[in-house]
Design a protein around this motif. Sequence first.
Motif, PDB file in Angstrom:
ATOM      1  N   ALA A  20      17.260  30.299 -22.444  1.00 33.61           N
ATOM      2  CA  ALA A  20      16.107  29.563 -23.009  1.00 33.61           C
ATOM      3  C   ALA A  20      15.435  28.700 -21.959  1.00 33.61           C
ATOM      4  CB  ALA A  20      16.579  28.691 -24.177  1.00 33.61           C
ATOM      5  N   SER A  21      15.432  29.189 -20.723  1.00 31.81           N
ATOM      6  CA  SER A  21      14.723  28.440 -19.666  1.00 31.81           C
ATOM      7  C   SER A  21      13.926  29.435 -18.823  1.00 31.81           C
ATOM      8  CB  SER A  21      15.727  27.706 -18.765  1.00 31.81           C
ATOM      9  OG  SER A  21      16.320  28.625 -17.844  1.00 31.81           O
ATOM     10  N   TRP A  65      24.087  26.727 -28.945  1.00 34.08           N
ATOM     11  CA  TRP A  65      24.388  26.305 -27.561  1.00 34.08           C
ATOM     12  C   TRP A  65      25.886  26.176 -27.314  1.00 34.08           C
ATOM     13  CZ3 TRP A  65      20.624  28.546 -26.422  1.00 34.08           C
ATOM     14  CH2 TRP A  65      19.300  28.156 -26.567  1.00 34.08           C
ATOM     15  N   GLU A  66      26.700  26.484 -28.341  1.00 30.99           N
ATOM     16  CA  GLU A  66      28.155  26.579 -28.089  1.00 30.99           C
ATOM     17  C   GLU A  66      28.494  27.999 -27.662  1.00 30.99           C
ATOM     18  OE1 GLU A  66      30.261  22.993 -30.429  1.00 30.99           O
ATOM     19  OE2 GLU A  66      30.894  25.027 -30.893  1.00 30.99           O
ATOM     20  N   ASN A  67      27.582  28.919 -28.013  1.00 31.00           N
ATOM     21  CA  ASN A  67      27.891  30.334 -27.732  1.00 31.00           C
ATOM     22  C   ASN A  67      27.047  30.924 -26.617  1.00 31.00           C
ATOM     23  OD1 ASN A  67      29.826  30.552 -29.970  1.00 31.00           O
ATOM     24  ND2 ASN A  67      28.039  30.096 -31.218  1.00 31.00           N
ATOM     25  N   TYR A  68      25.998  30.184 -26.217  1.00 29.32           N
ATOM     26  CA  TYR A  68      25.158  30.675 -25.123  1.00 29.32           C
ATOM     27  C   TYR A  68      24.888  29.509 -24.180  1.00 29.32           C
ATOM     28  CZ  TYR A  68      23.950  34.717 -28.072  1.00 29.32           C
ATOM     29  OH  TYR A  68      24.004  35.850 -28.847  1.00 29.32           O
ATOM     30  N   LYS A  69      24.670  29.836 -22.918  1.00 26.74           N
ATOM     31  CA  LYS A  69      24.269  28.803 -21.966  1.00 26.74           C
ATOM     32  C   LYS A  69      22.738  28.675 -22.057  1.00 26.74           C
ATOM     33  CE  LYS A  69      27.850  28.669 -18.401  1.00 26.74           C
ATOM     34  NZ  LYS A  69      28.711  29.884 -18.629  1.00 26.74           N
ATOM     35  N   VAL A  70      22.270  27.494 -22.497  1.00 19.92           N
ATOM     36  CA  VAL A  70      20.825  27.336 -22.730  1.00 19.92           C
ATOM     37  C   VAL A  70      20.016  27.678 -21.480  1.00 19.92           C
ATOM     38  CG1 VAL A  70      20.972  24.835 -22.326  1.00 19.92           C
ATOM     39  CG2 VAL A  70      19.049  25.749 -23.594  1.00 19.92           C
ATOM     40  N   GLU A  71      20.554  27.306 -20.293  1.00 15.36           N
ATOM     41  CA  GLU A  71      19.753  27.558 -19.084  1.00 15.36           C
ATOM     42  C   GLU A  71      19.648  29.056 -18.790  1.00 15.36           C
ATOM     43  OE1 GLU A  71      22.435  25.759 -19.268  1.00 15.36           O
ATOM     44  OE2 GLU A  71      23.990  26.631 -17.999  1.00 15.36           O
ATOM     45  N   ASN A  81      15.964  39.142 -29.142  1.00 17.04           N
ATOM     46  CA  ASN A  81      15.996  40.305 -30.055  1.00 17.04           C
ATOM     47  C   ASN A  81      17.020  40.070 -31.167  1.00 17.04           C
ATOM     48  OD1 ASN A  81      14.039  41.624 -28.585  1.00 17.04           O
ATOM     49  ND2 ASN A  81      15.489  42.883 -27.414  1.00 17.04           N
ATOM     50  N   LEU A  82      18.176  39.507 -30.790  1.00  9.99           N
ATOM     51  CA  LEU A  82      19.225  39.223 -31.793  1.00  9.99           C
ATOM     52  C   LEU A  82      18.733  38.152 -32.778  1.00  9.99           C
ATOM     53  CD1 LEU A  82      22.443  39.153 -29.542  1.00  9.99           C
ATOM     54  CD2 LEU A  82      21.864  40.853 -31.312  1.00  9.99           C
ATOM     55  N   ARG A  83      18.084  37.087 -32.236  1.00  7.38           N
ATOM     56  CA  ARG A  83      17.627  36.004 -33.127  1.00  7.38           C
ATOM     57  C   ARG A  83      16.511  36.502 -34.041  1.00  7.38           C
ATOM     58  NH1 ARG A  83      16.319  30.620 -30.197  1.00  7.38           N
ATOM     59  NH2 ARG A  83      16.344  29.843 -32.340  1.00  7.38           N
ATOM     60  N   ARG A  84      15.636  37.387 -33.491  1.00  3.25           N
ATOM     61  CA  ARG A  84      14.511  37.898 -34.296  1.00  3.25           C
ATOM     62  C   ARG A  84      15.063  38.728 -35.470  1.00  3.25           C
ATOM     63  NH1 ARG A  84      12.375  40.292 -30.415  1.00  3.25           N
ATOM     64  NH2 ARG A  84      11.251  38.532 -29.493  1.00  3.25           N
ATOM     65  N   LYS A  85      16.058  39.574 -35.189  1.00  4.91           N
ATOM     66  CA  LYS A  85      16.662  40.394 -36.250  1.00  4.91           C
ATOM     67  C   LYS A  85      17.354  39.504 -37.286  1.00  4.91           C
ATOM     68  CE  LYS A  85      15.712  44.712 -35.449  1.00  4.91           C
ATOM     69  NZ  LYS A  85      14.393  44.332 -34.928  1.00  4.91           N
ATOM     70  N   ASP A  86      17.997  38.420 -36.788  1.00  6.27           N
ATOM     71  CA  ASP A  86      18.693  37.498 -37.705  1.00  6.27           C
ATOM     72  C   ASP A  86      17.674  36.829 -38.632  1.00  6.27           C
ATOM     73  OD1 ASP A  86      19.970  34.220 -37.566  1.00  6.27           O
ATOM     74  OD2 ASP A  86      20.892  35.866 -38.682  1.00  6.27           O
ATOM     75  N   ILE A  87      16.579  36.390 -38.067  1.00  7.23           N
ATOM     76  CA  ILE A  87      15.559  35.672 -38.865  1.00  7.23           C
ATOM     77  C   ILE A  87      14.919  36.624 -39.877  1.00  7.23           C
ATOM     78  CG2 ILE A  87      13.220  34.670 -38.662  1.00  7.23           C
ATOM     79  CD1 ILE A  87      14.404  33.261 -36.074  1.00  7.23           C
ATOM     80  N   GLY A  98      16.538  40.793 -18.925  1.00 12.71           N
ATOM     81  CA  GLY A  98      17.202  41.597 -19.957  1.00 12.71           C
ATOM     82  C   GLY A  98      18.065  40.737 -20.864  1.00 12.71           C
ATOM     83  N   LYS A  99      18.798  39.794 -20.265  1.00 11.72           N
ATOM     84  CA  LYS A  99      19.682  38.918 -21.065  1.00 11.72           C
ATOM     85  C   LYS A  99      18.842  38.066 -22.032  1.00 11.72           C
ATOM     86  CE  LYS A  99      23.384  36.751 -19.329  1.00 11.72           C
ATOM     87  NZ  LYS A  99      24.237  35.748 -18.617  1.00 11.72           N
ATOM     88  N   VAL A 100      17.740  37.549 -21.521  1.00 14.50           N
ATOM     89  CA  VAL A 100      16.868  36.699 -22.358  1.00 14.50           C
ATOM     90  C   VAL A 100      16.260  37.533 -23.486  1.00 14.50           C
ATOM     91  CG1 VAL A 100      14.790  35.262 -22.374  1.00 14.50           C
ATOM     92  CG2 VAL A 100      16.394  35.136 -20.440  1.00 14.50           C
TER      93      VAL A 100
END
Length: 227
Positions: free
Chosen positions: A37-38, A28-34, A54-60, A47-49
Amino acid sequence: MKKIVILSGAGISAESGISTFRDSDGLWENYKVEEVASIEGWYKDKGKVLQFYNLRRKDIESKNPNKAHLIVAQLQEKYNVTVVTQNIDNLHERAGSKKVIHLHGEITKGRGEGENYYDAIDIGYTDIQLGDKAKDGSQLRPHIVWFGEAVPELEKGIKAVSEADILIVVGTSLVVYPAAGLINYTKNNCRIFLIDPNDVSTNVPHTHIKEKASVGMEKLLNIIDKL
Ligand code: APR
């Protein structure tokens, strides 16, 4: 057999190399949660969401369970263990935990915008793109509980916590409700342990093990067997 509930948050996955939300340099320092993630953010810019998850899924996909996840899984050999997690990663399952309640959804699942929460399907680590359709013809979306959405698994979490003999809260700042409120549902004689290297504000009496998750779970293993 003693009932143990683990209430986990992003901090349990920190040692696996997955960012938490509110630590320095957290998500939440690098993305605006609203925005990402809302439910409002979804209807503003799907598209942004989709790209964010997609980035978090690849990271995990590239990360592995750490010793804390493994100790949690090991506990189920001797105790009746339920994991109630705020995490959307699958590291508890990959460490071998069998009973895992995901309060905020699962990154490896997707569902249609118009579909029931429980119609979600496994998508593994594949991206979801704009135009990808679910069975009902609607846009496929991440199976995540966004801010502004209901928490369908909450009742299951409350039931598990209300029956626990031991509650282990690990790696959560306890700032997001209703998940954070679960700690208030314990029965009077439930022992509550909180594992976190930082102070966490809660008015519920507990034993604070001020360590990172892997060290704290290791220490707790010795304590629990003597309870
Ligand atoms: N071991 C244990 N705890 C740790 C570690 C570690 N190695 N590193 C950090 N922590 C602790 C932090 O001190 C903090 O208390 O983990 C906690 C992480 O807090 P948050 O980043 O707020 O994560 P979490 O509590 O899981 O957030 C809850 O907020 O944005 C929403 O849906 C999202 O599920 C998430 C919810």
